[in-house]
Design a protein around this motif. Structure first.
Motif, short mmCIF file in Angstrom:
data_model
loop_
_atom_site.label_atom_id
_atom_site.label_comp_id
_atom_site.label_asym_id
_atom_site.label_seq_id
_atom_site.Cartn_x
_atom_site.Cartn_y
_atom_site.Cartn_z
N SER A 3 24.00 16.53 28.98
CA SER A 3 23.16 16.49 30.46
C SER A 3 23.48 15.60 31.11
O SER A 3 22.62 13.64 30.36
CB SER A 3 21.33 16.57 29.21
OG SER A 3 20.62 16.26 30.57
N GLY A 4 23.71 15.43 32.29
CA GLY A 4 23.38 13.99 33.00
C GLY A 4 24.44 12.99 32.91
O GLY A 4 23.77 12.45 33.07
N GLY A 5 25.09 13.09 31.94
CA GLY A 5 26.31 12.47 31.84
C GLY A 5 26.02 11.52 30.27
O GLY A 5 26.94 10.75 29.96
N VAL A 6 25.13 11.90 30.00
CA VAL A 6 24.40 11.95 28.09
C VAL A 6 24.26 12.27 27.69
O VAL A 6 24.30 13.64 27.95
CB VAL A 6 23.45 10.69 28.28
CG1 VAL A 6 22.49 10.41 27.26
CG2 VAL A 6 23.38 9.87 29.45
N THR A 7 25.32 11.77 25.74
CA THR A 7 25.45 12.98 24.93
C THR A 7 24.30 13.19 24.76
O THR A 7 24.02 12.71 24.35
CB THR A 7 26.74 13.05 24.07
OG1 THR A 7 27.76 12.63 24.73
CG2 THR A 7 26.50 14.35 23.10
N ALA A 8 23.58 14.45 24.09
CA ALA A 8 22.32 14.64 23.67
C ALA A 8 22.40 14.25 22.52
O ALA A 8 23.33 14.18 21.52
CB ALA A 8 21.77 15.86 23.26
N GLY A 9 21.72 13.23 21.05
CA GLY A 9 21.17 12.98 20.04
C GLY A 9 20.49 11.20 19.45
O GLY A 9 20.49 11.41 21.15
N VAL A 10 21.00 10.74 19.09
CA VAL A 10 20.35 9.91 18.54
C VAL A 10 20.61 8.75 18.67
O VAL A 10 22.19 8.79 18.29
CB VAL A 10 19.45 9.44 16.99
CG1 VAL A 10 19.58 8.60 16.43
CG2 VAL A 10 18.85 10.93 16.55
N GLY A 11 20.75 7.53 19.86
CA GLY A 11 21.51 7.03 19.74
C GLY A 11 22.79 6.52 20.50
O GLY A 11 24.12 6.35 20.39
N ALA A 12 22.75 8.14 21.42
CA ALA A 12 23.73 8.87 22.64
C ALA A 12 23.97 7.77 23.68
O ALA A 12 22.94 6.92 23.97
CB ALA A 12 22.81 9.84 23.17
N GLU A 13 25.37 7.97 23.61
CA GLU A 13 26.00 6.67 24.39
C GLU A 13 26.13 8.10 25.71
O GLU A 13 26.93 8.17 25.71
CB GLU A 13 26.72 6.23 23.65
CG GLU A 13 27.65 5.18 24.84
CD GLU A 13 28.93 4.48 24.04
OE1 GLU A 13 29.96 4.67 24.22
OE2 GLU A 13 29.14 3.79 23.11
N LYS A 14 26.17 6.87 26.89
CA LYS A 14 26.98 7.00 28.11
C LYS A 14 28.28 6.94 28.42
O LYS A 14 28.77 7.25 27.99
CB LYS A 14 25.80 6.38 29.28
CG LYS A 14 25.90 6.98 30.85
CD LYS A 14 25.44 6.27 31.87
CE LYS A 14 25.13 6.35 33.00
NZ LYS A 14 24.50 7.17 33.35
N ASN A 15 28.73 8.81 28.85
CA ASN A 15 30.01 9.15 29.02
C ASN A 15 30.21 9.26 30.30
O ASN A 15 31.54 9.88 30.33
CB ASN A 15 30.46 10.53 27.78
CG ASN A 15 29.62 11.35 28.15
OD1 ASN A 15 29.31 12.01 28.96
ND2 ASN A 15 29.62 12.60 26.85
N SER A 16 29.74 9.03 31.47
CA SER A 16 29.47 9.29 32.60
C SER A 16 28.84 9.22 33.50
O SER A 16 27.52 8.77 33.17
CB SER A 16 29.98 11.52 33.08
OG SER A 16 29.32 11.73 32.84
#
Length: 76
Positions: A3-16
């Protein structure tokens, strides 16, 4: 789920980085490195051929002839 370039989850890192589309390559690189300091940012002309390998440490920034980002950079 993404969602919005961030992978859902704890400690998620931006990927786009869709928010950098239309910015200059230098402005885009600064924003990407703010979120992912260890990224190797590659500026590439939009019509260039690139390898299809996936590299989690690389972010390609595709730019037009005016050095403006043409599509959302992403990890890979």
């Amino acid at each position: 789920m993404e969602s919005g370039g961030v992978t859902a989850g704890v400690g998620a890192e931006k990927n786009s980085w869709p928010e950098v589309v239309g910015l200059s390559s230098e402005e885009a690189k600064k924003k990407i490195v703010e979120n992912k300091p260890d990224a190797s940012v590659h500026v590439v002309p939009a019509d260039s051929f690139v390898t299809m390998d996936y590299n989690t440490g690389r972010v390609r920034v595709f730019v037009d002839s005016s050095d403006k980002v043409t599509k959302a950079p992403r990890i890979g």
